[in-house]
Write an enzyme that holds these catalytic residues in place. Sequence first.
Site, PDB file in Angstrom:
ATOM      1  N   CYS A 141      -5.521   6.650  -4.543  1.00 28.03           N
ATOM      2  CA  CYS A 141      -6.592   6.259  -3.497  1.00 28.03           C
ATOM      3  C   CYS A 141      -6.848   6.720  -2.045  1.00 28.03           C
ATOM      4  O   CYS A 141      -5.905   6.223  -1.241  1.00 28.03           O
ATOM      5  CB  CYS A 141      -6.789   4.709  -3.776  1.00 28.03           C
ATOM      6  N   SER A 151      -6.612   3.876   0.669  1.00 24.65           N
ATOM      7  CA  SER A 151      -5.299   2.975   0.753  1.00 24.65           C
ATOM      8  C   SER A 151      -4.158   3.843   1.304  1.00 24.65           C
ATOM      9  O   SER A 151      -4.444   5.011   1.098  1.00 24.65           O
ATOM     10  CB  SER A 151      -5.306   2.371  -0.480  1.00 24.65           C
ATOM     11  N   THR A 179      -9.708  -0.331   0.198  1.00 25.63           N
ATOM     12  CA  THR A 179      -8.255  -1.062   0.385  1.00 25.63           C
ATOM     13  C   THR A 179      -7.821  -1.246  -1.004  1.00 25.63           C
ATOM     14  O   THR A 179      -8.441  -0.978  -2.003  1.00 25.63           O
ATOM     15  CB  THR A 179      -8.549  -2.294   1.085  1.00 25.63           C
ATOM     16  N   ALA A 223      -1.706   3.883  -3.819  1.00 27.48           N
ATOM     17  CA  ALA A 223      -2.042   4.540  -2.340  1.00 27.48           C
ATOM     18  C   ALA A 223      -1.699   6.120  -2.695  1.00 27.48           C
ATOM     19  O   ALA A 223      -2.377   6.752  -1.826  1.00 27.48           O
ATOM     20  CB  ALA A 223      -0.782   4.193  -1.289  1.00 27.48           C
TER      21      ALA A 223
END
Length: 182
Positions: free
Chosen positions: A169, A172, A10, A166
């Site tokens: 990753c 995420s 996350t 985002a």
Amino acid sequence: MSDNLALHGTTILCLKKNEEIIIAADGQVSHGNTVLKSTARKLRTIANNKIIAGFAGSTADGLALFEKLEVKIEQHKHNLLRSAVELAKDWRSDKYLRRLEAMMIVADRNHILILTGNGDVVEPENNVAAIGSGGLFALSAARALMSYDNPLTAEEIALKSMNIAADLCVFSNHNIITEKVV
């Protein structure tokens, strides 16, 4: 499948600019390399929006920590630093709590803190903190955007930084929510 990725997949980012404090989180919940949910809410407000917390790690563990933090905040009359230190002590020494696998960022008007299961309470430099698998991407982007004079608000910097994280990753996503400390 790595359990470590399942527990830390996350991105949570918190920053302060011009007395405005924002915490942002993506919405993805992953288990290993599988997306279980894309619209999770990983932020909670405490003490009438005067304290905001976000977590990375096991969802159940994060929610358990929110509950413990709320109790500490009430016990210590909304003193975030003292509450965080007391929670960290319990987290490290209690048989049940020390098994919880999560990290938290908590913030009020005076402090941004990172809490870990090792008993750490860290107040980061530069008024920026991030945790989770995309945390270093978001942290780097936020520091870069805050390093020069620009007209961006704290919320705009947080959103741009979270979107960069985002993009980079896989754990995420772009379903970003923000909360502002009042």
